[in-house]
Design a protein around this motif. Structure first.
Motif, short mmCIF file in Angstrom:
data_model
loop_
_atom_site.label_atom_id
_atom_site.label_comp_id
_atom_site.label_asym_id
_atom_site.label_seq_id
_atom_site.Cartn_x
_atom_site.Cartn_y
_atom_site.Cartn_z
N MET A 180 -3.35 -11.34 2.75
CA MET A 180 -4.38 -11.33 1.79
C MET A 180 -5.30 -12.98 2.17
N ARG A 181 -4.71 -13.77 2.85
CA ARG A 181 -5.49 -14.90 3.22
C ARG A 181 -6.57 -14.64 3.96
N GLY A 182 -7.86 -15.29 3.12
CA GLY A 182 -9.14 -15.26 3.79
C GLY A 182 -9.83 -13.98 3.24
N PHE A 183 -9.18 -13.40 2.22
CA PHE A 183 -9.71 -11.94 1.73
C PHE A 183 -11.07 -12.49 1.01
N ASP A 184 -12.16 -11.66 1.52
CA ASP A 184 -13.52 -11.93 0.92
C ASP A 184 -13.88 -10.69 0.13
N ALA A 185 -14.18 -11.03 -1.33
CA ALA A 185 -14.20 -10.02 -2.20
C ALA A 185 -15.66 -9.32 -2.22
N THR A 186 -16.36 -9.92 -1.56
CA THR A 186 -17.85 -9.56 -1.20
C THR A 186 -18.18 -8.72 0.01
N SER A 187 -17.09 -8.62 0.90
CA SER A 187 -17.29 -7.74 2.12
C SER A 187 -17.50 -6.14 1.85
N SER A 188 -17.79 -5.69 2.87
CA SER A 188 -18.02 -4.17 2.69
C SER A 188 -16.79 -3.55 2.65
N ASP A 189 -15.70 -4.10 3.24
CA ASP A 189 -14.59 -3.29 3.13
C ASP A 189 -13.52 -3.93 2.29
N ALA A 190 -13.87 -4.46 1.08
CA ALA A 190 -13.29 -5.17 0.27
C ALA A 190 -12.46 -4.24 -0.58
N ILE A 191 -12.97 -3.28 -1.18
CA ILE A 191 -12.32 -2.21 -1.76
C ILE A 191 -10.87 -1.51 -1.29
N ALA A 192 -11.51 -0.96 0.03
CA ALA A 192 -10.15 -0.56 0.90
C ALA A 192 -9.00 -1.40 1.12
N THR A 193 -9.41 -2.62 1.51
CA THR A 193 -8.38 -3.75 1.59
C THR A 193 -7.58 -3.74 0.38
N LEU A 194 -8.24 -3.76 -0.91
CA LEU A 194 -7.43 -3.95 -2.11
C LEU A 194 -6.63 -2.80 -2.21
N ALA A 195 -7.26 -1.74 -1.96
CA ALA A 195 -6.61 -0.10 -2.27
C ALA A 195 -5.11 -0.36 -1.29
N SER A 196 -5.24 -0.58 -0.16
CA SER A 196 -4.35 -0.78 0.90
C SER A 196 -3.08 -1.76 0.39
N ALA A 197 -3.52 -3.05 0.03
CA ALA A 197 -2.58 -4.06 -0.70
C ALA A 197 -1.95 -3.51 -1.70
N GLU A 198 -2.60 -2.79 -2.90
CA GLU A 198 -1.86 -2.11 -3.94
C GLU A 198 -0.84 -1.19 -3.43
N ILE A 199 -1.14 -0.21 -2.19
CA ILE A 199 -0.23 0.61 -1.89
C ILE A 199 0.98 -0.04 -1.27
N ALA A 200 0.75 -0.99 -0.49
CA ALA A 200 1.80 -1.70 0.50
C ALA A 200 2.56 -2.45 -0.44
N ILE A 201 2.11 -3.12 -1.54
CA ILE A 201 3.09 -3.78 -2.39
C ILE A 201 3.94 -2.63 -3.43
N SER A 202 3.26 -1.61 -3.57
CA SER A 202 4.14 -0.66 -4.44
C SER A 202 5.21 0.00 -3.69
N GLN A 203 4.83 0.32 -2.30
CA GLN A 203 6.04 0.82 -1.45
C GLN A 203 6.82 -0.28 -1.09
N ALA A 204 6.57 -1.50 -0.78
CA ALA A 204 7.72 -2.52 -0.62
C ALA A 204 8.51 -2.67 -1.68
N VAL A 205 7.68 -2.62 -3.30
CA VAL A 205 8.93 -2.83 -4.39
C VAL A 205 9.82 -1.60 -4.22
N LEU A 206 9.56 -0.60 -4.11
CA LEU A 206 10.48 0.65 -4.19
C LEU A 206 11.46 0.58 -3.20
N ALA A 207 10.87 0.07 -1.86
CA ALA A 207 12.02 0.07 -0.89
C ALA A 207 12.79 -1.03 -1.08
#
Length: 659
Positions: A180-207
């Motif tokens: 998430m370094r350099g993440f730009d909240a105003t970019s066109s793909d910001a929502i998709a990036t945040l969604a992927s991050a949410e899933i990746a962290i949850s997946q890592a927590v369970l694993a």
């Protein structure tokens, strides 16, 4: 125009750009008011459609409002740990409704991504994927790790904890965390990036939670003699629990073994890797300045300072580097993974002044620590207030009460070809003066070869059954004692005969056995062969554990469970004949396989890998568990690996070593 033609024209015009369906509907409704009811937003029954297609005017009851429409109504959202309340732009006229907030947009993106496939190991897919889909499909559940502008405080804390997985004997590279370094909240793909991050962290927590409790490898896939009971957490419970924890990182850390020995192994691992065992550790008050090499026989003013630093008395000559100083320096060097030569040079001075820094250890040492840390994951977090544990490579038994060892004794464990299995069970009874029921493996491999034919002629073939008399063995068939000479040993299936040895001073189980029912049919018992306890390597049995001083062991157990006096236990030990004493409360028994132990002073003791389990575990653990990962389903019938196949014990063993 016919009604059906009007309907077709309406559908065609509705799809043309610039011509709203409503306009066409209005035009056709003037001529055919009934037929255009098909274009209503309300779902219609097949009866109504049939009426319209036939052009027949009929009175049809209007359907109820759709469930979908009800679901589209605004719902009250649960409080979110990460605020993401930016209001999304208002939708243009005629476009689909957009999410009211940025958090809603992220959730929709999460749900969309979860509807597609994402990479997981084969054994984790069902549990972890199902838990994530179930959690995020509920609009009442909050997002856990991200907000509208990036990772929230909870997300950052959990990511930092997972990145420290190496310090706990796991592999941080196993958990795919978002960058998430350099993440730009105003970019066109910001929502998709945040969604992927949410899933990746949850997946890592369970694993991570699963791996911390031993889910990386299934021990029974490595060897059928590794049979611990794994307590793997349920992914759905973990994801719901972490959602309301005020400190999710601490919650995640709680899945690691809480045993003091695991913590010592963890600190030793960090030390051998050249790191700090305690980030908050302070330098000792007494510092040894730069100076000459100090060794045995030297006299130097710094020796007095060295004595203070090592906690030694000043003695008659504080400046003399005597034998006591040399031994203390060697011990300090050994516990800090330095060469124990007793010489104080620049390296030892550095360790004396910064003891939390250690010299890096060898790869072999680190791997051995990792293997033994993994074995602690096989044990329950709470072993109980009172339990018995046997460490097979050490050939030692311990009774533990309230985390303190109250009794220790030696054991004889299984031979390399008949190993003692690694598992846990509850002790249910103690039997004084036990019978010994001979298992099939001993009947076929170690008794039958000694029963040989002789004679012939008029009297027919007779059989030499002296081996049975020598070992006081008797035979039953269908519950009846039978004469060995009445058996046609050339034709009988020996496995269908019940061999047993009645209680006696020569019984192979001795005067007492300790029963903890298990599928391996092993237990602890006394033995008439006391000389084996004098050996340093005591791998001699057929899998059961022979206990030194079993009367004292029985006294400790029965004092705890039934408040028996030592005299009462001794009487039962001396005179009991198949006297079965049921325990009021089962006593947990843990048969373990630790080949490395960190002592109280930080030094390490290692034990021989008598069964080769270290080698097998290394092959599984350090290849990322491929083919060995623990499954959500019980391990029922894993193929036996060729290297683990057991060979029958030679018949000569029966003669030289009584079971």
């Amino acid at each position: 125009m016919k009604p059906t033609h009007a309907i077709a024209l309406t559908l065609l015009c509705a799809g043309l750009p610039g011509l709203p369906a409503a306009a066409t509907e209005k035009a056709t409704q003037e001529k055919h008011p009934v037929s255009t009811a098909m274009l209503s937003a309300e779902p219609l029954s097949t009866d109504l459609l049939r009426v319209q297609m036939l052009g027949t005017v009929a009175k049809v009851e209007k359907p109820k409002a759709s469930i979908t429409a009800a679901q589209d109504a605004p719902r009250a959202m649960a409080p979110k740990p990460e605020k993401a309340t930016d209001v999304a732009p208002a939708p243009r006229a005629g476009s689909p409704a957009r999410p009211a907030t940025r958090a809603d947009a992220i959730r929709e993106a999460v749900q969309s991504e979860l509807s597609e496939s994402f990479p997981l190991t084969e054994t984790q897919t069902a549990g972890i994927r199902g838990a994530l889909v179930e959690y995020y499909s509920d609009a009442g559940q909050p997002l856990l790790w991200v907000g509208g502008k990036g990772l929230g405080a909870r997300g950052k804390a959990v990511v930092a904890e997972i990145e420290r997985a190496d310090d706990y004997g796991l592999d941080a590279s196993d958990y795919k965390l978002p960058e998430m370094r350099g993440f730009d909240a105003t970019s066109s793909d910001a929502i998709a990036t945040l969604a992927s991050a949410e899933i990746a962290i949850s997946q890592a927590v369970l694993a991570y939670a699963r791996d911390a409790r031993g889910g990386r490898i299934a021990p029974s896939r490595i060897s059928r003699n590794l049979d611990p009971t794994l307590a793997l957490p349920k992914p759905s419970e973990v994801i719901h629990s972490v959602a309301f924890r005020s400190d999710p990182a601490a919650y995640l850390r709680s899945f690691q073994p809480q045993h003091p020995q695991f913590e010592r192994l963890r600190k030793k691992l960090i030390a051998l890797r050249g790191g700090e065992t305690d980030a908050g550790s302070k330098a000792p008050e007494i510092q040894i300045p730069d100076g000459p090499l100090l060794q045995f026989g030297d006299a130097d003013p710094q020796v007095s300072l060295l004595r203070k630093r090592l906690g030694l008395a000043q003695g008659g000559d504080p400046s003399l580097y005597d034998q006591a100083v040399a031994e203390a320096v060697k011990h300090f060097q050994k516990t800090h993974n330095a060469t124990a030569d007793g010489v104080v040079g620049p390296g030892t001075r550095r360790l004396l002044n910064s003891p939390h820094l250690r010299s890096a250890g060898s790869t072999a040492d680190i791997k051995k620590i990792l293997l033994n840390m993994e074995r602690w994951r096989w044990l329950p977090q709470d072993q109980g207030r009172f339990y018995v544990t046997v460490n097979v490579p050490e050939y030692m038994l311990r009774v533990v009460e309230d985390d303190k060892t109250i009794h220790t004794t030696r054991v004889v464990a299984g031979a390399t070809k008949t190993p003692t299995p690694i598992f846990s069970a509850d002790m249910k009874s103690v039997v004084f003066g036990p019978y010994w029921n001979v298992p099939n493996s001993i009947k076929t491999d170690e008794i039958r070869p000694y029963i040989r034919p002789y004679g012939g002629g008029w009297y027919g073939t007779r059989w030499d059954t002296r081996v049975l008399q020598q070992h006081e063995l008797r035979i039953k068939y269908n519950g009846q004692d039978i004469d060995p000479q009445a058996i046609d040993w050339g034709r009988v299936d020996i496995r269908k005969l019940h061999f047993y040895q009645p209680p006696s001073p020569n019984n192979v189980l001795g005067r007492v056995k300790f029963v903890f029912p298990n599928k391996h049919d092993v237990y602890m018992h006394d033995t008439p062969q006391k000389h084996f306890f004098n050996r340093s390597v005591r791998a001699e049995s057929h899998g059961c554990m022979r206990v030194q001083d079993p009367d004292m062991f029985a006294a400790v157990l029965l004092k705890h469970d039934r408040n028996w006096s030592s005299a009462k236990t001794q009487t039962a030990f001396d005179t009991g004949y198949d006297q079965q004493v049921a325990l009021n409360d089962p006593i947990p028994v843990y048969i373990t396989y630790f080949t490395l132990w960190v002592n109280d002073d930080g030094s390490i003791t290692t034990y021989g890998d008598i069964y080769g389990h270290d080698r097998r575990m290394s092959a599984a653990l350090f290849k990322k568990g491929q083919g060995y990962a623990a499954s959500d389903h019980p391990d029922t019938a894993f193929p036996t690996r060729q290297a683990e196949r057991q060979r029958p014990a030679p018949a000569a063993r029966f003669a030289r070593n009584t079971f």
